[in-house]
Design an enzyme around this catalytic site. Structure first.
Site, PDB file in Angstrom:
ATOM      1  N   ARG A 176     -13.292   1.247  -3.828  1.00 22.35           N
ATOM      2  CA  ARG A 176     -12.684   1.441  -2.437  1.00 22.35           C
ATOM      3  C   ARG A 176     -11.992   2.197  -2.109  1.00 22.35           C
ATOM      4  NH1 ARG A 176      -8.241  -0.364   0.757  1.00 22.35           N
ATOM      5  NH2 ARG A 176      -8.746  -1.663   2.487  1.00 22.35           N
ATOM      6  N   CYS A 195       1.041  -1.057   0.021  1.00 24.55           N
ATOM      7  CA  CYS A 195       0.011  -0.020   0.011  1.00 24.55           C
ATOM      8  C   CYS A 195       0.823   1.280   0.018  1.00 24.55           C
ATOM      9  CB  CYS A 195      -0.916  -0.002   1.349  1.00 24.55           C
ATOM     10  SG  CYS A 195      -2.016   1.303   1.214  1.00 24.55           S
TER      11      CYS A 195
END
Length: 501
Positions: free
Chosen positions: A416, A320
């Site tokens: 998302r 991430c």
């Protein structure tokens, strides 16, 4: 002489209120008093208000981590898997039903043929499905007549003949789907069979080979697993916050899902709050987990909306890049501590999502207030993770990608990140590879034993006792310098052999 001169470390309140954003590696617990053996440590916990677990482990809803096989195995271990939503709602619901229909940590997708069919290619056989099942109609919900093993078909001289002429006829070939591995193994021994089919409501669920049973028997002993009131394994699923997700939710509920996780990178939004209220209004008995959050104010908003659990973490995962790309997030140790401090006042369990690389990180997350840890990269290289193994520079690896990577976003995960309506897609994750770790049925029990030893060193025999010791300032912490982190790991060796278990 002042007693404070001899005081060790800091209380959690003092340490986490100095304006620093700490990761798991930044902090270390000081040892406490041991008055119980390691086996007395109990790690039972809750995913959410009404979903209890035997071990505090949750597999992440990522498309390279959790599909049916992972969720089945996590439930068998006493944890739970969250099926990702980067697929159609019907496909996701099918995966939920697949988990609910099994009671052994295996997953096969049998090929069915009728007696009059012919097998003209070995394409129907592969490593995961070495058998073709023969039923009256050629469908799974028809009477089972026999089977064909790939190894026997290869030896056939005339492959144009009908299956009926060479199949192995079935007598004493099926067992109920509810049989555990021990019962299946005993049945095989009694009937002298190398393979059996598990059946539920006259429909074949799985084909189980003797070698698979023996393989899993060689792993640490499995317990009862995470079983719901209806006798099926528990499983969760991720959904988004769009209008279309209400239809997805309905399909998942019909499939028997035990909890839904609202999958947003930044969960403190009007979209998520409205979806939480919708879920609680339409399906009051279904637990809904909100997030992701990293601050007290974010958590409070979702708690007021009615969440049954909170997912904590923003930009802490190994794949991430949110903190770099968006300059928003928080160190995971600080995030877990802050959110858990407020969530505990409302009895809302906290899931520490991201940043887990070893058993020590799990100990830190749980003691800081988390009820469970959600793992992505830690599980991604396992046998049960989706995808196939390939060789890269001589190492056996599997693909692992962030749901914020452009590759995953093209499959639908851009929702998302609230980017599904944006003309330009901005990546908040990368695509990578992780080494083969073997089966989660083997390495998770060893990891949990290491976590138990960590709890013993802290004088905590359960998650609740650990939380109490931290809140009462009995457990003390310190910040680790860079040199301390080096000293705490392997160092000063020319070479060493690394073995996880």
């Amino acid at each position: 002489m002042s007693a404070s001169i001899f005081e060790d470390g800091f209380s959690s309140d003092r340490l986490f209120n100095q304006g620093y954003s700490y990761t798991y590696d930044d902090v270390i617990y000081l040892p406490h008093y041991i008055d119980f053996p390691t086996d007395s440590v109990h790690l039972a916990s809750n995913l959410s208000r009404r979903v209890p677990l035997s071990i505090p482990c949750v597999s992440s809803p990522m498309d390279t981590v959790t599909e049916s096989h992972m969720a089945i195995s996590m439930a068998a271990l006493g944890g739970i898997g969250i099926i990702h939503s980067n697929l159609t709602s019907s496909e996701q619901a099918h995966m939920v039903r697949s988990v609910k229909s099994r009671r052994v940590p295996l997953l096969s997708s049998p090929v069915f043929k009728s007696p009059s069919d012919r097998i003209q290619s070995d394409d129907v056989f592969d490593a995961s499905n070495p058998y073709v099942l023969v039923t009256e109609s050629g469908s799974p919900n028809s009477k089972l007549l026999g089977y064909v093993a790939g190894k026997d078909w290869v030896k056939l001289g005339d492959k144009e003949v009908k299956i009926y002429d060479y199949m192995v006829n079935c007598t004493d070939f099926t067992v109920p789907w509810s049989y555990d591995l021990g019962a299946i193994g005993e049945y095989m021994e009694e009937k002298k069979r190398d393979v059996v089919a598990t059946v539920r409501d006259n429909e074949v669920v799985d084909v189980v080979a003797k070698e698979e049973v023996e393989r899993i028997k060689g792993y640490p002993k499995l317990g009862v697993g995470t079983v719901g009131p209806d006798g099926t394994w528990r499983v969760g699923a991720a959904i988004g916050t769009r209008e279309s997700d209400k239809e997805r939710l309905e399909e998942l509920v019909k499939a028997g899902v035990d909890a839904v996780v609202l999958d947003s990178s930044q969960g403190n939004s009007i979209y998520q709050i409205e979806m939480i209220k919708y879920v609680k209004k339409m399906y009051s008995s279904l637990d809904v987990v909100g997030g992701n959050v990293v601050t007290v104010s974010q958590a409070q908003n979702l708690i007021q909306a009615g969440v049954d659990g909170l997912r904590v973490g923003m930009g802490s995962g190994s794949i991430c890049t949110t903190q770099e790309v968006c300059a928003v997030g928080r160190g995971q140790a600080t995030a877990v501590y802050k959110v858990a401090s407020i969530a505990s006042q409302s009895g809302v369990p906290v899931i520490a999502d991201g940043g887990i690389s070893n058993s020590g990180h799990i100990v830190k997350a749980l003691v800081l207030g988390a009820s469970t840890v959600m793992m992505g990269s830690f599980l991604a290289g396992s046998t049960e993770a989706p995808g196939v193994f390939v060789y890269q520079n001589g190492r056996r690896v599997k693909k692992y990608r962030g749901m914020g990577s452009l590759e995953a976003m093209t499959k639908g995960s851009d929702q998302r990140y609230l980017g599904d309506t944006a003309k330009l897609k901005i990546a908040q994750g990368v695509v990578g590879a992780v080494a083969d770790k073997g089966s989660v049925l083997k390495f998770i029990p060893y990891t949990m034993q290491a976590v138990k030893q960590g709890f013993q060193d802290l004088g905590a025999s359960s998650l609740q006792s650990a939380h109490d010791l931290l809140k009462s300032s009995v457990l003390r912490l310190e910040v680790r310098t860079g040199a301390a982190q080096v000293e705490g790991g392997v160092h000063g060796l020319v070479s060493y052999e690394k073995k996880s278990f």
